[in-house]
Design a protein around this motif. Sequence first.
Motif, PDB file in Angstrom:
ATOM      1  N   ALA A 157       0.815  -1.225   0.000  1.00  0.00           N
ATOM      2  CA  ALA A 157       0.000   0.000   0.000  1.00  0.00           C
ATOM      3  C   ALA A 157       0.845   1.271   0.000  1.00  0.00           C
ATOM      4  CB  ALA A 157      -0.938   0.015   1.207  1.00  0.00           C
TER       5      ALA A 157
ATOM      6  N   SER B 266      -2.585  -2.901   8.058  1.00  0.00           N
ATOM      7  CA  SER B 266      -3.868  -2.510   8.663  1.00  0.00           C
ATOM      8  C   SER B 266      -5.023  -2.845   7.731  1.00  0.00           C
ATOM      9  CB  SER B 266      -3.885  -1.004   8.943  1.00  0.00           C
ATOM     10  OG  SER B 266      -3.931  -0.283   7.718  1.00  0.00           O
ATOM     11  N   GLN B 267      -6.227  -2.907   8.319  1.00  0.00           N
ATOM     12  CA  GLN B 267      -7.418  -3.231   7.525  1.00  0.00           C
ATOM     13  C   GLN B 267      -7.657  -2.149   6.466  1.00  0.00           C
ATOM     14  OE1 GLN B 267      -9.068  -6.161   7.567  1.00  0.00           O
ATOM     15  NE2 GLN B 267     -10.081  -5.314   5.742  1.00  0.00           N
ATOM     16  N   LYS B 268      -7.396  -0.875   6.853  1.00  0.00           N
ATOM     17  CA  LYS B 268      -7.601   0.228   5.899  1.00  0.00           C
ATOM     18  C   LYS B 268      -6.729   0.007   4.650  1.00  0.00           C
ATOM     19  CE  LYS B 268      -7.446   5.249   5.742  1.00  0.00           C
ATOM     20  NZ  LYS B 268      -6.768   6.405   6.249  1.00  0.00           N
ATOM     21  N   LYS B 269      -5.487  -0.391   4.897  1.00  0.00           N
ATOM     22  CA  LYS B 269      -4.580  -0.626   3.764  1.00  0.00           C
ATOM     23  C   LYS B 269      -5.023  -1.854   2.954  1.00  0.00           C
ATOM     24  CE  LYS B 269      -0.460   1.616   5.656  1.00  0.00           C
ATOM     25  NZ  LYS B 269       0.954   1.498   6.024  1.00  0.00           N
ATOM     26  N   LEU B 270      -5.539  -2.872   3.663  1.00  0.00           N
ATOM     27  CA  LEU B 270      -6.015  -4.060   2.951  1.00  0.00           C
ATOM     28  C   LEU B 270      -7.202  -3.710   2.036  1.00  0.00           C
ATOM     29  CD1 LEU B 270      -4.010  -5.735   4.538  1.00  0.00           C
ATOM     30  CD2 LEU B 270      -5.816  -7.311   5.107  1.00  0.00           C
ATOM     31  N   ASP B 271      -8.113  -2.867   2.549  1.00  0.00           N
ATOM     32  CA  ASP B 271      -9.260  -2.441   1.736  1.00  0.00           C
ATOM     33  C   ASP B 271      -8.765  -1.697   0.490  1.00  0.00           C
ATOM     34  OD1 ASP B 271     -10.876  -3.502   3.671  1.00  0.00           O
ATOM     35  OD2 ASP B 271     -11.354  -1.584   4.625  1.00  0.00           O
ATOM     36  N   TYR B 272      -7.750  -0.862   0.702  1.00  0.00           N
ATOM     37  CA  TYR B 272      -7.156  -0.108  -0.419  1.00  0.00           C
ATOM     38  C   TYR B 272      -6.547  -1.085  -1.446  1.00  0.00           C
ATOM     39  CZ  TYR B 272      -3.375   2.591  -2.689  1.00  0.00           C
ATOM     40  OH  TYR B 272      -2.500   3.153  -3.584  1.00  0.00           O
TER      41      TYR B 272
ATOM     42  N   LYS C 243      -7.385  -4.140  -2.032  1.00  0.00           N
ATOM     43  CA  LYS C 243      -8.479  -4.815  -2.743  1.00  0.00           C
ATOM     44  C   LYS C 243      -8.948  -3.915  -3.894  1.00  0.00           C
ATOM     45  CE  LYS C 243     -10.771  -8.575  -2.683  1.00  0.00           C
ATOM     46  NZ  LYS C 243     -10.067  -9.824  -2.853  1.00  0.00           N
ATOM     47  N   GLU C 244      -9.125  -2.623  -3.584  1.00  0.00           N
ATOM     48  CA  GLU C 244      -9.558  -1.668  -4.625  1.00  0.00           C
ATOM     49  C   GLU C 244      -8.541  -1.562  -5.759  1.00  0.00           C
ATOM     50  OE1 GLU C 244     -10.505   2.355  -3.317  1.00  0.00           O
ATOM     51  OE2 GLU C 244     -11.690   1.459  -1.705  1.00  0.00           O
TER      52      GLU C 244
ATOM     53  N   PRO D  22      -4.854  -9.733  -0.599  1.00  0.00           N
ATOM     54  CA  PRO D  22      -4.295  -8.809   0.393  1.00  0.00           C
ATOM     55  C   PRO D  22      -4.041  -9.572   1.700  1.00  0.00           C
ATOM     56  CG  PRO D  22      -6.441  -8.055  -0.463  1.00  0.00           C
ATOM     57  CD  PRO D  22      -6.287  -9.481  -0.847  1.00  0.00           C
TER      58      PRO D  22
ATOM     59  N   ASN E  60      -2.722  -9.226   5.746  1.00  0.00           N
ATOM     60  CA  ASN E  60      -2.268  -8.398   6.867  1.00  0.00           C
ATOM     61  C   ASN E  60      -1.114  -9.133   7.544  1.00  0.00           C
ATOM     62  OD1 ASN E  60      -1.792  -7.017   9.225  1.00  0.00           O
ATOM     63  ND2 ASN E  60      -3.940  -6.472   9.508  1.00  0.00           N
TER      64      ASN E  60
END
Length: 341
Positions: free
Chosen positions: A150, A174-180, A182-183, A189, A191
Amino acid sequence: MRAVVLTKFGKSDKAFQIQERDIPVPENHEICVKAEAFGLNFADVMARQGLYDDCPALPAVIGYEVVGRVHAIGKDVKDFEIGQRVVSLTRFGGYAEYAVADARAAILIPDEMDYCVAAALATQYATAYYCSAYTTQLHEGEHVLIQAAAGGVGTALVQMAKNKGCIVYGTASSQKKLDYLKELGVDYPINYKDTDFEEFINKTSGKKAIDVAFDSIGGNSVKKARRLLANGTGRIICYGAASMSGKRKSIPRLLKLVFGFGFLPSVELLLKSQGITGVNMLQIADNRPEALKVCMQEVSKMVVEGKLKPTVGGKFSIDELAEAHDFLGNRQSIGKVAVHW
Ligand SMILES: NC(=O)c1ccc[n+]([C@@H]2O[C@H](COP(=O)([O-])OP(=O)(O)OC[C@H]3O[C@@H](n4cnc5c(N)ncnc54)[C@H](OP(=O)(O)O)[C@@H]3O)[C@@H](O)[C@H]2O)c1
């Protein structure tokens, strides 16, 4: 002109001072750029922490790239004119209102290009391109592991690998980075704070699934990548040691890092048909400046064509430099971070 001088190693709010300096005069092969902004790179964080061997002796003006307009031109420079908008790789000296750069490490950019997007090109995207398209090639269907996916270089590598049709495993903390991720199109992704990436890949795709691993973490992370590496195609590109960040430099820690990488006899690489490559863009800038120019031009072209899209991670004013450093150093940032004057 104002320059941000690294006067001592340590915390971001104590390490830098803004000082008046003379505007630098370009050598024959250089240009001087009046900067509107400069980019931050993780190496800057390591330099501030006293963990970056290539950092010049203090007091020093660090900084690897500036975005701005050509202010002066060395007498041998033919491809630039005063006033043109450029991003250029500075071999330090970037945290200043004016900075000089080798003309071969500068590219023209459109007036409408966001300065943070432009700043991502010189170091992070050029590094990713050198690692994934110059020193090796990615092929459709290859399984590619990207650490710290990320981040600035990580985002660029993900985009380049997906453009090639690769299956991408990207790690982040972090989950926020994992969501990013995925996008961005990362297929897996991971963690790596709560999941062992080696076990995950072994379970998901089987042993020796990885064709190419890009490693910016260093140490044990490389050893694990080696165990995942496919025979016949496997290659690892090592280009960083972020795991050292935030730790005091000591002989035992350095030894742990070095032993963490492991030792691999060349004959084993030969028998397994694998490869390990180290990349240090300062070495490329010093010894192969024309390669750097190719990388910068290629990424710039792909950004203009919409094939690559640098992520604006954070824009800070010069008064917020300490916050910008902490944002990057404390693992909060996604994509590129830049500071404007
Ligand atoms: N060899 C070269 O010429 C070259 C050129 C450019 C960059 N690099 C290297 O490439 C890497 C990426 O650079 P970048 O500027 O794009 O930075 P970045 O990836 O945007 O930021 C660094 C990332 O490293 C991860 N990380 C892992 N362990 C860490 C730790 N102990 N402390 C802090 N962060 C840690 C964090 O991601 P998570 O939170 O997701 O773990 C963090 O966001 C760096 O290691 C840098 O030194 C090398």
